[in-house]
Design an enzyme around this catalytic site. Structure first.
Site, PDB file in Angstrom:
ATOM      1  N   ARG A 123       0.811  -1.238   0.000  1.00 48.01           N
ATOM      2  CA  ARG A 123       0.000   0.000   0.000  1.00 48.01           C
ATOM      3  C   ARG A 123       0.837   1.278   0.000  1.00 48.01           C
ATOM      4  NH1 ARG A 123      -2.999  -3.144   3.668  1.00 48.01           N
ATOM      5  NH2 ARG A 123      -4.724  -4.164   2.589  1.00 48.01           N
ATOM      6  N   LYS A 145       3.726  11.396 -11.784  1.00 53.53           N
ATOM      7  CA  LYS A 145       2.892  10.536 -12.635  1.00 53.53           C
ATOM      8  C   LYS A 145       3.623   9.213 -12.778  1.00 53.53           C
ATOM      9  CE  LYS A 145       0.344  13.834 -15.514  1.00 53.53           C
ATOM     10  NZ  LYS A 145       0.115  14.326 -16.885  1.00 53.53           N
ATOM     11  N   GLU A 187      11.799  18.299 -25.140  1.00 50.28           N
ATOM     12  CA  GLU A 187      10.986  18.659 -23.958  1.00 50.28           C
ATOM     13  C   GLU A 187      11.565  19.902 -23.270  1.00 50.28           C
ATOM     14  OE1 GLU A 187       8.135  17.252 -23.239  1.00 50.28           O
ATOM     15  OE2 GLU A 187       8.173  15.243 -24.120  1.00 50.28           O
ATOM     16  N   LYS A 229       8.786  22.829 -14.369  1.00 52.13           N
ATOM     17  CA  LYS A 229       7.895  21.689 -14.102  1.00 52.13           C
ATOM     18  C   LYS A 229       7.469  21.685 -12.635  1.00 52.13           C
ATOM     19  CE  LYS A 229       6.394  17.167 -14.825  1.00 52.13           C
ATOM     20  NZ  LYS A 229       6.419  15.938 -15.571  1.00 52.13           N
ATOM     21  N   GLU A 239      -3.441  17.618 -12.433  1.00 53.20           N
ATOM     22  CA  GLU A 239      -3.853  18.070 -13.764  1.00 53.20           C
ATOM     23  C   GLU A 239      -5.338  18.416 -13.839  1.00 53.20           C
ATOM     24  OE1 GLU A 239      -1.602  16.237 -16.934  1.00 53.20           O
ATOM     25  OE2 GLU A 239      -3.195  16.686 -18.359  1.00 53.20           O
ATOM     26  N   ARG A 243      -1.679  22.118 -15.334  1.00 48.17           N
ATOM     27  CA  ARG A 243      -0.639  21.124 -15.676  1.00 48.17           C
ATOM     28  C   ARG A 243      -0.706  20.687 -17.136  1.00 48.17           C
ATOM     29  NH1 ARG A 243       1.757  16.171 -11.933  1.00 48.17           N
ATOM     30  NH2 ARG A 243       3.092  15.297 -13.537  1.00 48.17           N
ATOM     31  N   ASN A 247       1.668  19.726 -21.964  1.00 47.63           N
ATOM     32  CA  ASN A 247       1.407  18.863 -23.119  1.00 47.63           C
ATOM     33  C   ASN A 247       1.480  19.598 -24.452  1.00 47.63           C
ATOM     34  OD1 ASN A 247       0.983  16.587 -21.488  1.00 47.63           O
ATOM     35  ND2 ASN A 247      -1.126  17.197 -21.091  1.00 47.63           N
ATOM     36  N   HIS A 250       1.714  17.668 -27.703  1.00 48.67           N
ATOM     37  CA  HIS A 250       1.527  16.249 -27.395  1.00 48.67           C
ATOM     38  C   HIS A 250       0.294  15.637 -28.062  1.00 48.67           C
ATOM     39  CE1 HIS A 250       4.735  16.966 -24.603  1.00 48.67           C
ATOM     40  NE2 HIS A 250       4.659  15.776 -24.061  1.00 48.67           N
ATOM     41  N   HIS A 254       1.080  12.480 -30.022  1.00 42.26           N
ATOM     42  CA  HIS A 254       0.545  11.141 -29.745  1.00 42.26           C
ATOM     43  C   HIS A 254      -0.085  10.537 -30.997  1.00 42.26           C
ATOM     44  CE1 HIS A 254       0.295  11.979 -25.141  1.00 42.26           C
ATOM     45  NE2 HIS A 254       1.471  11.515 -25.517  1.00 42.26           N
ATOM     46  N   HIS A 267       9.161   9.531 -28.545  1.00 43.51           N
ATOM     47  CA  HIS A 267       8.164  10.479 -28.032  1.00 43.51           C
ATOM     48  C   HIS A 267       8.609  11.933 -28.283  1.00 43.51           C
ATOM     49  CE1 HIS A 267       5.167  12.141 -25.339  1.00 43.51           C
ATOM     50  NE2 HIS A 267       6.130  12.731 -24.633  1.00 43.51           N
TER      51      HIS A 267
HETATM   52  P1  NAD Z   1      13.379   4.992 -21.920  1.00 45.83           P
HETATM   53  O1  NAD Z   1      13.172   4.861 -20.491  1.00 45.83           O
HETATM   54  O2  NAD Z   1      12.898   3.894 -22.801  1.00 45.83           O
HETATM   55  O3  NAD Z   1      14.933   5.225 -22.212  1.00 45.83           O
HETATM   56  C1  NAD Z   1      15.360   5.382 -23.551  1.00 45.83           C
HETATM   57  C2  NAD Z   1      16.518   4.427 -23.866  1.00 45.83           C
HETATM   58  O4  NAD Z   1      17.719   4.928 -23.279  1.00 45.83           O
HETATM   59  C3  NAD Z   1      16.336   3.026 -23.330  1.00 45.83           C
HETATM   60  O5  NAD Z   1      16.863   2.107 -24.246  1.00 45.83           O
HETATM   61  C4  NAD Z   1      17.192   3.047 -22.058  1.00 45.83           C
HETATM   62  O6  NAD Z   1      17.638   1.764 -21.672  1.00 45.83           O
HETATM   63  C5  NAD Z   1      18.335   3.903 -22.499  1.00 45.83           C
HETATM   64  N1  NAD Z   1      19.070   4.602 -21.459  1.00 45.83           N
HETATM   65  C6  NAD Z   1      18.585   5.207 -20.361  1.00 45.83           C
HETATM   66  N2  NAD Z   1      19.546   5.887 -19.730  1.00 45.83           N
HETATM   67  C7  NAD Z   1      20.679   5.684 -20.425  1.00 45.83           C
HETATM   68  C8  NAD Z   1      22.007   6.145 -20.283  1.00 45.83           C
HETATM   69  N3  NAD Z   1      22.346   7.014 -19.332  1.00 45.83           N
HETATM   70  N4  NAD Z   1      22.920   5.723 -21.174  1.00 45.83           N
HETATM   71  C9  NAD Z   1      22.574   4.898 -22.187  1.00 45.83           C
HETATM   72  N5  NAD Z   1      21.334   4.461 -22.409  1.00 45.83           N
HETATM   73  C10 NAD Z   1      20.398   4.855 -21.524  1.00 45.83           C
HETATM   74  O7  NAD Z   1      12.718   6.328 -22.499  1.00 45.83           O
HETATM   75  P2  NAD Z   1      12.592   7.810 -21.921  1.00 45.83           P
HETATM   76  O8  NAD Z   1      12.560   8.680 -23.114  1.00 45.83           O
HETATM   77  O9  NAD Z   1      13.546   8.066 -20.848  1.00 45.83           O
HETATM   78  O10 NAD Z   1      11.145   7.788 -21.262  1.00 45.83           O
HETATM   79  C11 NAD Z   1       9.987   7.501 -22.012  1.00 45.83           C
HETATM   80  C12 NAD Z   1       8.920   7.030 -21.061  1.00 45.83           C
HETATM   81  O11 NAD Z   1       8.657   8.067 -20.114  1.00 45.83           O
HETATM   82  C13 NAD Z   1       7.602   6.704 -21.727  1.00 45.83           C
HETATM   83  O12 NAD Z   1       7.106   5.505 -21.200  1.00 45.83           O
HETATM   84  C14 NAD Z   1       6.694   7.862 -21.324  1.00 45.83           C
HETATM   85  O13 NAD Z   1       5.343   7.484 -21.238  1.00 45.83           O
HETATM   86  C15 NAD Z   1       7.249   8.221 -19.986  1.00 45.83           C
HETATM   87  N6  NAD Z   1       6.996   9.600 -19.571  1.00 45.83           N
HETATM   88  C16 NAD Z   1       6.473   9.793 -18.333  1.00 45.83           C
HETATM   89  C17 NAD Z   1       6.236  11.070 -17.888  1.00 45.83           C
HETATM   90  C18 NAD Z   1       5.741  11.277 -16.495  1.00 45.83           C
HETATM   91  O14 NAD Z   1       5.378  12.418 -16.149  1.00 45.83           O
HETATM   92  N7  NAD Z   1       5.739  10.246 -15.672  1.00 45.83           N
HETATM   93  C19 NAD Z   1       6.540  12.181 -18.688  1.00 45.83           C
HETATM   94  C20 NAD Z   1       7.077  11.957 -19.949  1.00 45.83           C
HETATM   95  C21 NAD Z   1       7.311  10.645 -20.394  1.00 45.83           C
HETATM   96  N1  GLY Z   2       4.650  15.074 -18.770  1.00 51.14           N
HETATM   97  C1  GLY Z   2       3.492  15.813 -18.444  1.00 51.14           C
HETATM   98  C2  GLY Z   2       3.183  15.841 -17.003  1.00 51.14           C
HETATM   99  O1  GLY Z   2       3.955  15.399 -16.178  1.00 51.14           O
HETATM  100  O2  GLY Z   2       2.129  16.308 -16.647  1.00 51.14           O
END
Ligand code: NAD
Ligand code: GLY
Length: 359
Positions: A123, A145, A187, A229, A239, A243, A247, A250, A254, A267
């Site tokens: 929990r 998030k 971003e 942020k 949001e 917030r 986007n 986005h 998307h 992305h």
């Molecule tokens: P990811 O986590 O897939 O990382 C991208 C690639 O880089 C992967 O292959 C990873 O293994 C590699 N990698 C990571 N760090 C590394 C490093 N230092 N050196 C070498 N390789 C490395 O992708 P991302 O772009 O980091 O994140 C995308 C995800 O984040 C999506 O699932 C998206 O939905 C999510 N997201 C969440 C929020 C939120 O507010 N929670 C906001 C934006 C995106």
């Molecule tokens: N990436 C958008 C948010 O965190 O709200």
């Protein structure tokens, strides 16, 4: 120079937490330890990041009663309930109790899954974000998030669950592939466009230094992005309104990601093309100068990011995909547009004709 370059705070009353930005922070035995209450720790990473950085985190933790590593396969396709279950299997088998702290070491995928695992385990247990992609450092690790994908939709299962701290070690960016780095920079540009014209001008001026991954420029760009942020999240954690300005680009982005099939466009690449469309729409409404759209295209082009939608997607496909977006409220599509550079607004009155004219 001190390895700890900046400390920011996400102000959320009793759920407030610091964001540390610096060099070689993964080896710092004090910062991380400050946010780990008990002797039990779970480090979640993936098969790419674990061999690069998990040992440093383990060493920084020092002697602990129980430390368990979980290494997920790499990829968005593993951001699933099955991965969550594999984490719980490992952690329960190892005998972790409620005073365990989860540490996410990786990009946004690892951060989102680990945060959700921490929200659910017994929990809710503490967790710390150690983001290693630029996108995760400026966006996904901040704001709480968390979640996983479902076959019927991205990020459809999750929770708002804030970490105890975010530890950003800019040295980790040196191993990041160029394409991932550029996607994260998209971003960063977004933050300037939505809320800080001065920062946007600074980014334009310092883009060569950023692309060369120069430490001072990176630390500054990450600090200013996280500050924006943090401010938005503090004002609207769940949001309810504001917030959504995070986007920008986005809704179009998307549609590109879905239309091309996940993984074809990163992305950040889809967001880059989407931001150009959002600014184009803002210019057609007379809110910004068309020259500012050209300037954004030129900036994104220097970053090797796409500045137009894929040639094989037409207006009808965009409209159909955008109508299914999570951001549709009461049947009306919502878009983030710019009143001017540095000032975003949300509209829900874009007509199909207005949107179609963009493609
Ligand atoms: P990811 O986590 O897939 O990382 C991208 C690639 O880089 C992967 O292959 C990873 O293994 C590699 N990698 C990571 N760090 C590394 C490093 N230092 N050196 C070498 N390789 C490395 O992708 P991302 O772009 O980091 O994140 C995308 C995800 O984040 C999506 O699932 C998206 O939905 C999510 N997201 C969440 C929020 C939120 O507010 N929670 C906001 C934006 C995106
Ligand atoms: N990436 C958008 C948010 O965190 O709200």
């Amino acid at each position: 120079m001190s390895p700890l370059l900046h400390t920011l705070h996400v102000e959320l009353a009793e759920r407030s937490y610091p964001i540390y930005i610096g060099r070689d922070l993964l080896r710092d035995p004090v910062l991380l330890a400050r946010h780990i209450a008990g002797g039990q720790v779970v480090i979640v990473s993936n098969a790419t990041v674990a061999p690069l950085y998990v040992d440093r985190v383990r060493e920084a933790l020092g002697e602990r009663a129980l430390v368990t590593d979980v290494v997920l396969p790499d990829g968005e396709q593993y951001k699933t309930l099955a991965s969550l279950e594999s984490i719980f299997d490992r952690v329960l088998e190892a005998g972790h109790n409620r005073s365990t702290t989860f540490i996410a070491v990786g990009g946004g995928v690892v951060g989102d899954v680990t945060g959700f695992a921490a929200a659910c385990y017994q929990r809710g247990v503490n967790f710390v974000q150690v983001p290693t992609t630029l996108l995760a450092q400026v966006d996904s690790s901040v704001g709480g998030k968390t979640g996983v994908n479902h076959p019927l939709g991205k990020n459809m299962i999750g929770a708002f669950y804030q970490p105890q701290a975010v530890l950003i070690d800019i040295d980790t960016l040196h191993s990041l592939p160029a394409r991932e780095f550029a996607a994260g920079l998209a971003e960063v540009v977004k933050y300037g466009l939505i809320s800080d014209a001065g920062f946007y001008a600074w980014l334009t001026e310092h883009m060569p230094a950023l692309l060369a991954r120069e430490e001072a420029a990176l630390a500054e760009a990450i600090e200013r992005s996280c500050a924006i942020k943090a401010e938005v999240v503090a004002a609207d954690e769940r949001e309810g309104g504001l917030r959504a300005i995070l986007n920008l680009g986005h809704t179009f982005g998307h549609a590109i990601e879905t239309g091309q099939g996940y993984g074809e466009w990163l992305h950040g690449e889809a967001v880059a093309a989407g931001m150009v469309l959002a600014l184009e729409l803002s210019a057609r409404r007379g809110w910004i100068d068309p020259a500012e759209v050209d300037a954004l295209r030129a900036l994104l082009a220097t970053m090797q990011l796409p500045v137009a939608p894929p040639a094989d997607m037409d207006a009808a496909q965009f409209l159909a995909l955008m109508a299914r977006d999570k951001k549709v409220v009461d049947g009306r599509m919502r878009f983030v547009l710019l009143r001017r550079i540095g000032e975003a607004c949300i509209v829900d009155d874009a007509t199909d004709a207005e949107l179609s004219s963009l493609f």
